[in-house]
Design an enzyme around this catalytic site. Structure first.
Site, short mmCIF file in Angstrom:
data_model
loop_
_atom_site.label_atom_id
_atom_site.label_comp_id
_atom_site.label_asym_id
_atom_site.label_seq_id
_atom_site.Cartn_x
_atom_site.Cartn_y
_atom_site.Cartn_z
N GLU A 20 0.84 -1.21 0.00
CA GLU A 20 0.00 0.00 0.00
C GLU A 20 0.87 1.25 0.00
O GLU A 20 2.08 1.18 0.19
CB GLU A 20 -0.87 0.03 1.28
CG GLU A 20 -2.10 -0.85 1.23
CD GLU A 20 -3.27 -0.17 0.55
OE1 GLU A 20 -3.13 0.96 0.06
OE2 GLU A 20 -4.35 -0.80 0.50
N ARG A 103 -7.32 0.49 13.54
CA ARG A 103 -6.00 0.89 13.07
C ARG A 103 -6.19 1.96 11.99
O ARG A 103 -7.27 2.07 11.40
CB ARG A 103 -5.22 -0.28 12.49
CG ARG A 103 -5.80 -0.89 11.21
CD ARG A 103 -4.75 -1.71 10.46
NE ARG A 103 -5.26 -2.55 9.40
CZ ARG A 103 -5.46 -2.17 8.15
NH1 ARG A 103 -5.25 -0.90 7.77
NH2 ARG A 103 -5.89 -3.03 7.25
N ASN A 105 -5.66 3.45 8.25
CA ASN A 105 -5.51 2.88 6.91
C ASN A 105 -4.83 3.94 6.04
O ASN A 105 -3.86 4.55 6.49
CB ASN A 105 -6.86 2.39 6.39
CG ASN A 105 -6.70 1.41 5.25
OD1 ASN A 105 -5.76 0.61 5.25
ND2 ASN A 105 -7.55 1.48 4.25
N GLU A 123 -9.55 -6.06 10.36
CA GLU A 123 -10.33 -7.04 9.60
C GLU A 123 -10.12 -8.46 10.12
O GLU A 123 -9.03 -8.78 10.60
CB GLU A 123 -9.91 -7.00 8.12
CG GLU A 123 -10.21 -5.67 7.45
CD GLU A 123 -9.48 -5.53 6.12
OE1 GLU A 123 -8.24 -5.67 6.13
OE2 GLU A 123 -10.14 -5.27 5.11
N ASN A 156 -9.97 5.11 2.85
CA ASN A 156 -8.99 4.74 1.83
C ASN A 156 -8.52 5.94 1.02
O ASN A 156 -8.25 6.99 1.62
CB ASN A 156 -9.55 3.60 0.97
CG ASN A 156 -8.76 2.33 1.19
OD1 ASN A 156 -7.53 2.38 1.31
ND2 ASN A 156 -9.43 1.20 1.27
N ASP A 206 -10.01 1.55 -3.80
CA ASP A 206 -8.99 1.52 -2.74
C ASP A 206 -8.15 2.80 -2.81
O ASP A 206 -8.68 3.89 -2.60
CB ASP A 206 -8.19 0.21 -2.88
CG ASP A 206 -7.45 -0.15 -1.61
OD1 ASP A 206 -7.11 0.74 -0.84
OD2 ASP A 206 -7.16 -1.35 -1.41
C1 BGC Z 1 -7.07 -2.11 3.47
C2 BGC Z 1 -7.21 -3.58 3.44
C3 BGC Z 1 -8.56 -3.92 2.82
C4 BGC Z 1 -8.62 -3.31 1.44
C5 BGC Z 1 -9.94 -3.55 0.74
C6 BGC Z 1 -7.13 -1.64 2.06
O1 BGC Z 1 -6.93 -0.27 2.03
O2 BGC Z 1 -5.87 -1.75 4.08
O3 BGC Z 1 -7.07 -4.07 4.74
O4 BGC Z 1 -8.75 -5.30 2.76
O5 BGC Z 1 -8.40 -1.93 1.51
O6 BGC Z 1 -10.94 -2.70 1.11
CA CA Z 2 -5.76 1.29 0.77
#
Ligand code: BGC
Ligand code: CA
Ligand code: BGC
EC number: 3.1.1.17
Length: 301
Positions: A20, A103, A105, A123, A156, A206
């Site tokens: 990521e 957490r 993201n 998750e 995201n 995402d």
């Molecule tokens: C998250 C993952 C998640 C994925 C799909 C990502 O940004 O960090 O944990 O499974 O998005 O939504």
């Molecule tokens: Ca992401």
């Protein structure tokens, strides 16, 4: 006239569980990225092809440049400063203290040097989690934190328009790319609206980045693609498919920000999927897109 011929290649077989937050660092000709569940921040030198990895003590979900040197990262529920040379981390602020299962993201720095990042519940499997537990925050240069809203499922992708007047944001399970009016001076957001709803085959939106023409590039988790969107018309302009399903995020980098880098995940693939997608968890480079990106903004605190 020169025709652009697009090429997609896996430049690093990193086997990330969940790669990521790709960020281009021009000064070192490197791509920074994280592997969230592996708790790693990585730096791939595009000239030597060597990777350096720093392991943190909690899941690390985003990384960004810091103007004064080193990096900042979101680690667990903390905003941290990272010293690359001695691999030390200093906590700058903590969020969601009453939410033990949360957490951070995705996160990114705004054009004024604030570090925006959102949270989510941890998750049990990819995209399986307790909903509406997340919030969106930003860390100001003076290290104070502001909270924008809560009730987020999976915070995201995020980026800002070229004129800095719009903030784009993705809460993945809304299957929507949203826009807000943005006040660069204060960091305030308002007037939320959707600019694009994902189609079924595009799966889960995402990570995201903007190009110099103001168009949005969105990585589609489970969709094996990045899509280019016009946020003004709400139309999809282009689809670029990759040889991996779990594409997670994208950024521009390389010479003049003319290349696109894409991260992806291995977690969630079964043994058949892993055999069919041996490069899952790698870093992909797309050249010949014919449009450039912009340098990442550094955190100014
Ligand atoms: C998250 C993952 C998640 C994925 C799909 C990502 O940004 O960090 O944990 O499974 O998005 O939504
Ligand atoms: Ca992401
Ligand atoms: C809110 C909750 C929210 C949480 C997220 C709290 O201040 O009351 O609704 O989910 O923050 O951190």
């Amino acid at each position: 006239m020169t025709m652009s011929s697009m090429k997609i290649e896996c430049v690093l077989r990193e086997n990330c569980r969940c790669g990521e937050s790709p960020v281009w660092e021009e000064a070192s000709n490197s791509l920074l990225f994280v592997d969230i569940p592996a708790k790693k921040v990585c730096r791939w030198d595009s000239l030597s092809k060597q990777v350096q990895r720093v392991t943190m003590d909690a899941p690390v979900s985003s990384v960004a440049l810091r103007q004064s040197g080193g990096y900042v990262a979101t680690v667990g529920t903390k905003f941290c400063a990272l010293n690359w040379e001695d691999q030390s981390a200093v906590v700058l602020a903590t969020v969601d203290k009453e939410k033990k299962n949360n957490r951070f993201n995705d996160g990114k720095v705004d054009p004024a040097g604030r570090y925006f990042a959102g949270t989510m519940a941890e998750e049990t499997a990819p995209a399986v989690l307790e909903r509406r537990q997340g919030s969106l925050y930003s860390l100001f240069p003076d290290h104070h934190v502001e909270k924008y809203f809560d009730q987020v499922d999976i915070s995201n992708g995020l980026d800002w328009s070229m004129d800095h007047k719009i903030f784009y944001y993705i809460d993945s399970l809304s299957y929507s790319v949203d826009a807000f009016d943005y006040d660069l001076q204060t960091g305030k957001i308002s007037n939320r609206r959707s600019v694009y709803k994902l189609e079924k085959e595009e799966q889960i939106p995402d990570g995201m980045c903007i190009d110099v023409e103001g168009k949005l590039w969105v990585a589609c988790y489970n969709g094996g693609r990045v899509i280019r969107l016009d946020p003004e018309t709400g139309k999809r302009l282009q689809t670029v498919k990759l040889p991996v399903d779990k594409t997670t995020s994208c950024c521009f980098g390389g010479k003049d920000y003319s290349e696109m880098y894409v991260t992806c995940a291995r977690d969630g693939l079964d043994s058949k999927g892993l055999l069919q997608q041996p490069e899952a968890g790698g870093i992909f480079k797309i050249t010949g897109l014919g449009v450039k990106g912009i340098p990442p903004y550094p955190y100014t605190g």
